[in-house]
Write an enzyme that holds these catalytic residues in place. Structure first.
Site, mmCIF file in Angstrom:
data_model
loop_
_atom_site.group_PDB
_atom_site.id
_atom_site.type_symbol
_atom_site.label_atom_id
_atom_site.label_comp_id
_atom_site.label_asym_id
_atom_site.label_seq_id
_atom_site.Cartn_x
_atom_site.Cartn_y
_atom_site.Cartn_z
ATOM 1 N N GLY A 43 0.845 -2.115 -4.775
ATOM 2 C CA GLY A 43 1.760 -3.205 -4.008
ATOM 3 C C GLY A 43 3.257 -3.002 -3.399
ATOM 4 O O GLY A 43 3.907 -3.060 -2.802
ATOM 5 N N ASP A 44 3.797 -2.144 -4.698
ATOM 6 C CA ASP A 44 5.091 -1.900 -4.834
ATOM 7 C C ASP A 44 5.478 -1.060 -3.695
ATOM 8 O O ASP A 44 5.694 -0.561 -3.138
ATOM 9 C CB ASP A 44 5.378 -1.301 -5.743
ATOM 10 N N ALA A 45 4.154 0.343 -4.317
ATOM 11 C CA ALA A 45 3.798 1.307 -3.248
ATOM 12 C C ALA A 45 4.093 0.921 -1.524
ATOM 13 O O ALA A 45 4.498 1.434 -0.780
ATOM 14 C CB ALA A 45 3.124 2.707 -3.183
#
Length: 162
Positions: A43-45
């Site tokens: 999700g961060d990416a």
């Protein structure tokens, strides 16, 4: 990470399949059973890439400005604000994924409170889950709304400092 540690990881992860390729350990990915920190990693990416694409609407030539602005937007502090803004939009399933991510054992950086960091981890886990479940429309909807929430909050903060 030392070179020796990296070498050990590569040897462990990338095994020759005998046909000039790399043997896969898993045939599929089940987002429902993944560690919530793995979901947050994905999700961060996704959110980084989403934000970088969105800020091209405002700046297209100064890479340093793009980097600093996107890094600010994807920080734990702002992701926590985004989560609070989209919370009422979430389904029960999405709330459960968020809570799994929020409650995962991790260490907060100095730039955010522990609560903000855990909230942002839950936010990222939710985005990672939607990405891996291939729920592209819903993922885009939540990411876009989050971007709008963060943008408005940043403008309000700057206006209040004047």
């Amino acid at each position: 990470m030392t070179f020796e540690h990296l070498k050990k990881l590569v040897d462990m992860m990338f095994v020759d399949d005998g046909n000039g390729g790399v043997q896969q350990r898993y045939d599929s990915v089940d987002p429902k059973s993944l560690n919530p920190l793995v979901l947050a990693y994905i999700g961060d990416a996704y959110f980084h890439l989403f934000v970088r694409g969105r800020i091209l609407s405002y700046e297209q030539s100064k890479v340093q400005v793009l980097h600093q602005f996107s890094a600010q937007i994807v920080s734990a502090v702002w992701q926590d604000k985004a989560y609070r803004g989209i919370e009422s939009m979430l389904t029960e399933e999405e709330m459960a994924v968020y809570k799994r991510g929020r409650n995962a054992k991790s260490h907060a950086p100095r730039s955010a409170s522990v609560a903000q960091y855990h909230s942002s981890t839950g936010f990222e886990a939710l985005l990672g889950y939607l990405y891996l479940m291939e729920r592209s429309e819903r993922l885009y909807e939540l990411a876009e709304e989050s971007f709008k929430i963060i943008s408005r909050a940043m403008m309000d903060e700057i206006s209040n400092k004047k």
